[in-house]
Design an enzyme around this catalytic site. Structure first.
Site, short mmCIF file in Angstrom:
data_model
loop_
_atom_site.label_atom_id
_atom_site.label_comp_id
_atom_site.label_asym_id
_atom_site.label_seq_id
_atom_site.Cartn_x
_atom_site.Cartn_y
_atom_site.Cartn_z
NE ARG A 1 0.46 6.08 76.87
CZ ARG A 1 1.20 6.06 76.05
NH1 ARG A 1 1.96 5.15 76.07
NH2 ARG A 1 1.39 7.24 75.17
CE LYS B 1 -2.77 6.14 74.97
NZ LYS B 1 -3.47 7.56 74.65
CG HIS C 1 -1.71 9.71 83.13
ND1 HIS C 1 -1.49 8.44 82.51
CD2 HIS C 1 -1.63 10.68 82.28
CE1 HIS C 1 -1.16 8.72 81.21
NE2 HIS C 1 -1.52 10.05 80.98
NE ARG D 1 2.31 9.07 80.00
CZ ARG D 1 3.16 8.59 79.00
NH1 ARG D 1 3.84 7.86 79.36
NH2 ARG D 1 2.87 8.52 77.73
CG HIS E 1 3.49 11.83 73.97
ND1 HIS E 1 3.69 13.04 74.78
CD2 HIS E 1 2.63 11.07 74.87
CE1 HIS E 1 3.01 12.76 76.10
NE2 HIS E 1 2.34 11.71 75.93
CE1 TYR F 1 3.61 16.31 81.29
CE2 TYR F 1 4.03 15.54 79.03
CZ TYR F 1 3.54 15.36 80.12
OH TYR F 1 2.77 14.11 80.74
#
Length: 298
Positions: free
Chosen positions: A146, A170, A242, A245, A268, A277
């Site tokens: 990210r 995150k 992004h 990524r 994730h 994806y």
């Protein structure tokens, strides 16, 4: 009644208790402030506002904002009123009966390997920040980071001998991401040239990517670098940090990588986030079914 103390405490809760990123907290704060501003002349407070009141606000908001923006706003307000319940300010959440509009599946933009090479090749390495910019894009694509993870990456996070870099994602959650030798060499080239020639300001000594004044790069600067390169190469796509990524994940999936492995690499929490994806290249799904299903083998 002033909403400010409640909103301020909410943002502190998101930071300390939930460990959310600064950008997420700012967005949630703005969501609450929009609702507060809408009823600033009324006697409504965070403690007595009803579902009907919020529906009236959302109806007006929907006149000027698309479904995705509405859904994002509803998410922020739901978190705010859930917090008020946790802190015993309210007993019920007025957002419980409010449904977010359907936004549909938004597939991430991706770049082909050739397009990525074209963009990176367009970097002027004779420019004072050329080696740095090349290392930035190669790190985004080679490790699937990210933009927030990229700009906070530290030299002490590079474990090249072990073949990993340590990423703080995150919620301050850390993960180890493998780094290929090619990307490692690009970063080393930057470290041994431009990075060594840029005296870091106090507090930035360990930051990997610095601006020409010795400070940590901003998200906006990364966006600007990529936008300028896209224009320079006449790329007919709207791309961002992004995008690299997304391309990292898509190219791994198309190459045969397992979805759970990609989930771990991207950081994730839920496999559902990674599953998007699968929608990008349906030929991959067809190949898997034809290869592994008993009926397809017959």
């Amino acid at each position: 009644m002033d909403w400010t103390p409640y909103i301020k405490d909410f943002t502190q809760y998101l930071l300390i208790e939930k460990g959310l990123t600064e950008n997420t907290i700012i967005n949630y704060q703005k969501d609450c402030e929009k609702l507060a501003a809408f009823y600033q002349k009324d006697i409504l407070t965070p403690l007595n506002i009803s579902s009907t009141d919020i529906q009236n606000f959302l109806y007006q908001y929907s006149k000027t904002h698309k479904a995705r923006s509405q859904a994002r706003l509803i998410s922020g307000l739901s978190a705010f009123f859930s917090y008020l319940i946790v802190e015993n300010y309210r007993e019920t959440n007025p957002m419980d009966i409010i449904e977010a509009p359907k936004t549909g599946l938004k597939l991430p933009d991706t770049l082909s390997e050739d397009e990525i090479n074209t963009i990176i090749d367009a970097i002027d390495l004779s420019h004072p920040q050329g080696e740095r910019n090349k290392a930035i894009l190669e790190t985004l694509y080679g490790c699937g980071l990210r933009v927030s993870e990229l700009i906070s990456l530290k030299i002490s996070d590079l474990y090249f001998e072990e073949g990993f870099i340590k990423i703080t994602g995150k919620g301050n959650k850390q993960r180890l991401v493998p780094i290929n030798l090619y990307t490692e060499n690009i970063i080393n080239d930057y470290l041994n040239t431009q990075r060594n020639l840029t005296p870091p300001n106090k507090g930035n000594e360990d930051i990997l990517f610095l601006n020409r004044r010795g400070n940590q790069l901003t998200r906006v600067m990364i966006f600007t670098i990529i936008k300028q390169l896209a224009e320079k190469t006449n790329l007919n796509k709207k791309i961002s940090p992004h995008t690299f990524r997304h391309s990292f994940a898509t190219h791994l999936l198309n190459g045969g990588a397992d979805l759970t492995v990609i989930q771990a690499l991207l950081g994730h929490e839920s496999i559902t986030t990674t599953e998007i994806y699968l929608h990008i290249d349906k030929t991959k799904l067809i190949e898997v079914v034809n290869l592994y299903h008993p009926r397809a083998k017959n």
